[in-house]
Design a protein around this motif. Structure first.
Motif, short mmCIF file in Angstrom:
data_model
loop_
_atom_site.label_atom_id
_atom_site.label_comp_id
_atom_site.label_asym_id
_atom_site.label_seq_id
_atom_site.Cartn_x
_atom_site.Cartn_y
_atom_site.Cartn_z
N ASN A 155 0.91 -0.79 -0.39
CA ASN A 155 -0.34 0.16 0.21
C ASN A 155 0.89 1.53 0.43
OD1 ASN A 155 -2.19 2.22 0.39
ND2 ASN A 155 -3.17 1.05 1.83
N PRO A 156 1.41 2.12 -1.16
CA PRO A 156 1.83 3.37 -1.02
C PRO A 156 1.26 4.12 -0.29
CG PRO A 156 0.79 2.70 -3.15
CD PRO A 156 -0.13 1.97 -1.70
N GLN A 157 0.05 4.88 0.16
CA GLN A 157 -0.20 5.44 0.69
C GLN A 157 -0.74 4.49 1.98
OE1 GLN A 157 -1.89 8.84 -1.01
NE2 GLN A 157 -3.35 9.41 0.72
N LEU A 158 -0.34 4.97 3.31
CA LEU A 158 -1.03 4.99 4.57
C LEU A 158 -1.79 5.84 5.22
CD1 LEU A 158 2.34 2.67 4.64
CD2 LEU A 158 -0.17 2.19 4.36
N GLY A 159 -2.18 5.40 6.31
CA GLY A 159 -2.86 6.38 7.27
C GLY A 159 -2.15 6.81 8.50
N ASN A 160 -2.72 8.43 8.33
CA ASN A 160 -2.06 9.07 9.27
C ASN A 160 -0.95 8.86 11.20
OD1 ASN A 160 -2.88 11.56 7.69
ND2 ASN A 160 -4.87 12.06 9.13
N HIS A 161 -1.94 7.42 11.06
CA HIS A 161 -1.12 7.04 12.16
C HIS A 161 0.34 5.78 12.02
CE1 HIS A 161 -3.85 3.72 10.42
NE2 HIS A 161 -2.99 2.49 11.03
N LEU A 162 0.29 6.14 10.58
CA LEU A 162 1.74 5.48 9.75
C LEU A 162 2.24 5.81 9.02
CD1 LEU A 162 -0.19 1.96 8.09
CD2 LEU A 162 0.26 2.45 11.06
N ALA A 163 3.28 5.81 9.52
CA ALA A 163 5.04 6.46 8.79
C ALA A 163 4.70 6.33 7.38
CB ALA A 163 6.36 6.47 9.23
N SER A 164 4.79 8.03 5.96
CA SER A 164 4.31 7.85 5.51
C SER A 164 6.48 7.43 4.56
CB SER A 164 4.06 9.02 4.73
OG SER A 164 4.58 9.67 3.30
N PRO A 165 5.92 6.76 3.25
CA PRO A 165 7.17 6.20 2.45
C PRO A 165 7.43 7.52 1.94
CG PRO A 165 5.17 4.08 2.13
CD PRO A 165 4.77 5.69 3.34
N LEU A 166 6.14 8.08 1.01
CA LEU A 166 6.41 9.24 0.21
C LEU A 166 7.67 10.63 1.05
CD1 LEU A 166 6.72 11.02 -2.37
CD2 LEU A 166 3.85 11.49 -1.54
N HIS A 167 6.54 10.77 2.37
CA HIS A 167 7.71 11.73 2.69
C HIS A 167 9.12 11.30 3.04
CE1 HIS A 167 3.37 13.10 3.52
NE2 HIS A 167 4.16 14.58 4.21
N GLU A 168 9.02 9.79 3.81
CA GLU A 168 10.64 9.30 3.80
C GLU A 168 11.75 9.80 2.36
OE1 GLU A 168 13.19 7.89 5.88
OE2 GLU A 168 11.54 8.95 6.94
N ALA A 169 10.96 9.36 1.75
CA ALA A 169 12.07 8.98 0.25
C ALA A 169 12.62 10.81 0.13
CB ALA A 169 10.93 8.68 -0.62
N VAL A 170 11.39 11.96 0.57
CA VAL A 170 11.48 13.41 0.06
C VAL A 170 12.60 13.69 1.29
CG1 VAL A 170 10.54 15.13 0.01
CG2 VAL A 170 9.64 13.78 -1.50
N LYS A 171 12.20 13.45 2.16
CA LYS A 171 13.22 13.26 3.01
C LYS A 171 14.47 13.06 2.93
CE LYS A 171 13.84 12.45 8.19
NZ LYS A 171 13.57 12.16 9.20
N ARG A 172 15.07 11.75 2.47
CA ARG A 172 15.86 11.58 2.19
C ARG A 172 16.96 12.07 1.09
NH1 ARG A 172 18.14 8.70 6.75
NH2 ARG A 172 15.89 7.57 8.14
N GLY A 173 15.75 12.42 -0.12
CA GLY A 173 16.33 12.98 -1.06
C GLY A 173 16.30 12.06 -2.49
N HIS A 174 15.22 10.59 -1.93
CA HIS A 174 15.15 9.87 -3.37
C HIS A 174 14.30 9.98 -4.10
CE1 HIS A 174 18.63 7.51 -0.71
NE2 HIS A 174 16.94 7.56 0.34
N ARG A 175 14.89 10.69 -4.59
CA ARG A 175 14.19 11.35 -6.65
C ARG A 175 12.79 10.22 -6.81
NH1 ARG A 175 13.84 12.57 -11.32
NH2 ARG A 175 16.38 12.45 -11.69
N GLU A 176 13.45 9.42 -7.67
CA GLU A 176 13.34 7.82 -8.07
C GLU A 176 12.39 7.69 -7.15
OE1 GLU A 176 15.41 5.89 -10.94
OE2 GLU A 176 17.87 6.97 -9.72
N CYS A 177 12.60 7.08 -5.91
CA CYS A 177 11.31 6.69 -5.76
C CYS A 177 9.95 7.34 -5.35
CB CYS A 177 11.53 6.46 -3.35
SG CYS A 177 13.36 4.85 -3.43
#
Length: 322
Positions: A155-177
């Protein structure tokens, strides 16, 4: 005399039982301290061994990783296959609910992750911290792992109570992810309670490539973290390149955050960011000069007092805004 002797014998027995109880209690306390010491030092494997041997805890159910976890994290594919063939449960988790799939994705070992998934590993398993294998793959920046997890139904988009993969990818600068997740219809303006929107995260961590791509894909340039906009974050970090990008895409220079500050207020005086923001604003108007003069002479507290004067709306706007 005989009764006294019997009583004395019973007393000795009770003392012996009590002494044995205290001795066992002392041993348990010592072992608990020892296992805690190993955990603090990072040697969770030794801590688990002590717990399993002394307390009879089932292997893999305590706070340590199983051999399956170690093989997955280190990318030892042959060992992983051997352990699975020997009957190890691929969904075995630690006390904090970390699975072998979590470890494989965190290590970026796509072959190990694939073997686990093919043998029934739960693709959306969640740790006690709300982390999924997809989150770990984005943390690592493994494009191959991200693609494979999505193919297996992550599941690529999770609820607010779970850590967001999208935000983590952006935070780390992993643009392709980041791009892969957005291609799977993840909300580009999803606001995380702790981190804000992906664009705000990109500006906070100065990931210029991610900022550019998010803007190209249609991210809302004025939505950040509550009243704080991405431009506020860029000005605070003194990143002139990001400021230019945001303003080129229509970022509002007049938006004010919870502290009643606009981006220019957060920029370092006489910095390139401040100069760029002033240039974008154009020549100072009478209202701007009036506002700056009020701030300088009376301080910010007077701006709040203006609201309490119940002035006509045009006059209040003249004093508070551009």
């Amino acid at each position: 005399m005989e009764g006294t002797s019997i009583l004395h014998g019973f007393t000795n027995i009770y003392f012996a039982i009590f002494a044995l109880f205290c001795f066992k209690l002392l041993i348990k306390i010592s072992l608990a301290l020892l296992t805690h010491f190993y955990i603090v030092k990072g040697n969770r494997k030794e801590a688990a061994r002590i717990a399993e041997e002394i307390y009879g805890i089932v292997p893999g159910s305590w706070a340590d990783r199983s051999p399956l976890h170690d093989a997955a994290f280190q990318g030892r594919l042959l060992s992983l296959k051997t352990l699975i063939a020997q009957g190890f449960n691929v969904n075995l988790v630690t006390t904090d609910r970390v699975s072998a799939l979590h470890e494989a994705c965190l290590g970026g070992h796509v072959a190990c992750a694939k073997v686990l998934l093919e043998n029934g590993a739960q693709v959306n398993a969640v740790t006690v911290d709300g982390l999924t294998p997809l989150f770990n793959a984005c943390c690592r920046g493994s494009v191959a792992c991200v693609n494979m997890l999505l193919e297996f139904g992550a599941n690529p988009q999770l609820g607010n109570h779970l850590a967001s993969p999208l935000h983590e990818a952006v935070k780390r600068g992993h643009r392709e992810c980041m791009e892969i997740l957005l291609a799977h219809e993840v909300d580009i303006d999803q606001e995380d309670v702790q981190h804000g929107t992906p664009l705000y995260v990109a500006c906070t961590y100065q990931r210029t490539d991610c900022v550019r791509k998010l803007l190209e894909l249609g991210a809302n340039v004025n939505v950040g973290k509550r009243l704080d906009t991405p431009l506020h974050a860029a000005a605070r970090k003194s990143n002139v390149e990001v400021v230019i990008l945001l303003t080129d895409y229509g970022a509002s220079l007049k938006c004010r955050n919870a502290d009643f500050k606009c981006a220019l207020d957060l920029a370092a005086p006489n910095s390139k960011v401040a100069q760029e923001l002033l240039l974008r604003e154009g020549p100072a108007s009478l209202a701007q000069l009036c506002r700056l003069s009020i701030r300088k002479q009376l301080g910010r507290s007077c701006l709040y007092a203006v609201h309490k004067l119940h002035l006509p709306e045009p006059l209040e706007n003249f004093l508070l805004y551009r």
